[in-house]
Design a protein around this motif. Structure first.
Motif, short mmCIF file in Angstrom:
data_model
loop_
_atom_site.label_atom_id
_atom_site.label_comp_id
_atom_site.label_asym_id
_atom_site.label_seq_id
_atom_site.Cartn_x
_atom_site.Cartn_y
_atom_site.Cartn_z
N SER A 148 2.29 12.70 1.57
CA SER A 148 2.36 12.14 2.91
C SER A 148 1.14 11.26 3.14
O SER A 148 0.11 11.41 2.48
CB SER A 148 2.40 13.25 3.97
OG SER A 148 1.11 13.81 4.18
N CYS A 149 1.28 10.34 4.09
CA CYS A 149 0.16 9.49 4.50
C CYS A 149 0.19 9.33 6.02
O CYS A 149 1.24 9.10 6.61
CB CYS A 149 0.25 8.11 3.85
SG CYS A 149 0.02 8.14 2.06
N VAL A 174 0.83 -1.20 0.00
CA VAL A 174 0.00 0.00 0.00
C VAL A 174 0.87 1.25 0.00
O VAL A 174 0.61 2.21 -0.74
CB VAL A 174 -0.95 -0.01 1.21
CG1 VAL A 174 -1.66 1.34 1.35
CG2 VAL A 174 -1.98 -1.13 1.09
N VAL A 175 1.92 1.25 0.81
CA VAL A 175 2.82 2.41 0.86
C VAL A 175 3.47 2.65 -0.50
O VAL A 175 3.56 3.79 -0.98
CB VAL A 175 3.90 2.21 1.95
CG1 VAL A 175 4.95 3.31 1.86
CG2 VAL A 175 3.27 2.20 3.33
N ARG A 176 3.91 1.57 -1.13
CA ARG A 176 4.56 1.71 -2.44
C ARG A 176 3.62 2.36 -3.45
O ARG A 176 4.04 3.24 -4.23
CB ARG A 176 4.99 0.32 -2.94
CG ARG A 176 5.53 0.31 -4.36
CD ARG A 176 6.06 -1.06 -4.73
NE ARG A 176 5.10 -2.13 -4.49
CZ ARG A 176 4.09 -2.44 -5.31
NH1 ARG A 176 3.90 -1.75 -6.43
NH2 ARG A 176 3.27 -3.44 -5.02
N LEU A 177 2.36 1.98 -3.45
CA LEU A 177 1.40 2.56 -4.39
C LEU A 177 1.03 3.99 -3.99
O LEU A 177 0.87 4.86 -4.85
CB LEU A 177 0.15 1.69 -4.45
CG LEU A 177 0.35 0.28 -5.01
CD1 LEU A 177 -0.93 -0.54 -4.89
CD2 LEU A 177 0.80 0.34 -6.47
N ALA A 178 0.92 4.23 -2.69
CA ALA A 178 0.56 5.57 -2.23
C ALA A 178 1.62 6.60 -2.61
O ALA A 178 1.30 7.77 -2.89
CB ALA A 178 0.36 5.55 -0.72
N ARG A 179 2.87 6.18 -2.64
CA ARG A 179 3.95 7.10 -3.00
C ARG A 179 3.79 7.66 -4.42
O ARG A 179 4.32 8.73 -4.73
CB ARG A 179 5.30 6.39 -2.90
CG ARG A 179 5.78 6.13 -1.49
CD ARG A 179 7.08 5.34 -1.48
NE ARG A 179 7.57 5.10 -0.15
CZ ARG A 179 8.35 5.94 0.54
NH1 ARG A 179 8.73 7.08 -0.02
NH2 ARG A 179 8.76 5.63 1.75
#
Length: 201
Positions: free
Chosen positions: A100-101, A90-95
């Motif tokens: 920021s998340c 999820v972090v990889r896609l959010a980047r």
């Protein structure tokens, strides 16, 4: 908050807005908040992200950002993970979409300034009326240590009798007490303001 001269960050869920869900703001209301009160309005995901494949997640990110941009509300540069979930995938896609998340991880109830990891920012969540004094202690600790405290509120009302999840409710009286204390003791900023002034590449 505007009466106190500060702006909060509001993370909105596109599906709830599309469905005209009870208790959620409408597009015109969000536009009014952005235009008249300079509110910081950002992206909140549907829950839970772990059940979505990559294509579905990217669609959620893209469509929610587009909703905010197309309606002149914000650029949607910041996101809150639903339920605080943030797997590596999820972090990889959010980047790809966000600057920021925010999580609701609060085992360490302070965040560094600037944040150590912009995609796993910690916050204190599930704030209920009985925790006002504890939150004040967190604020004092942050002031003493020159750190950052992210406070996450959900439903700003007294929990109704028989509420399925009372931890989602904070009364306006308790919220105002916390806000007044924060304004008196610290520099209160929105997420967008913090990220502009403490940008980490």
């Amino acid at each position: 908050m505007c009466r106190k001269g500060v702006q909060g960050t509001y993370y909105v869920i596109k599906k709830a807005i599309d469905d005209n869900a009870d208790g959620y703001l409408t597009i015109p209301q969000l536009q009014q908040m952005a235009e008249q009160f300079n509110s910081d309005i950002q992206v909140h995901g549907n829950s839970p992200f772990d059940n979505e494949n990559d294509e579905s997640l990217l669609t959620i990110f893209r469509d929610t950002q587009a909703m905010l941009k197309d309606n002149g509300i914000s650029d949607g540069d910041h996101m809150s993970y639903p339920n605080g979930y943030h797997s590596e995938r999820v972090v990889r896609l959010a980047r790809k979409f966000f600057k920021s998340c925010r999580t609701i991880l609060q085992n360490i109830p302070i965040e560094t300034y600037p944040p150590y990891d912009r995609y796993r920012m910690r916050s204190v969540s599930a704030i209920v009326d009985s925790q006002v004094d504890k939150v004040k202690q967190y604020i004092d600790r942050c002031v003493e240590n020159n750190t950052w405290l992210i406070l996450t509120f959900h439903k700003m009302e007294t929990a109704p009798s028989g509420a399925s999840d009372p931890s989602m409710y904070c009364s306006m009286a308790a919220f105002e007490e916390i806000l007044n204390y924060a304004v008196e003791k610290a520099n209160v900023m929105s997420m967008a303001e913090v990220m502009r002034t403490s940008y980490v590449a």
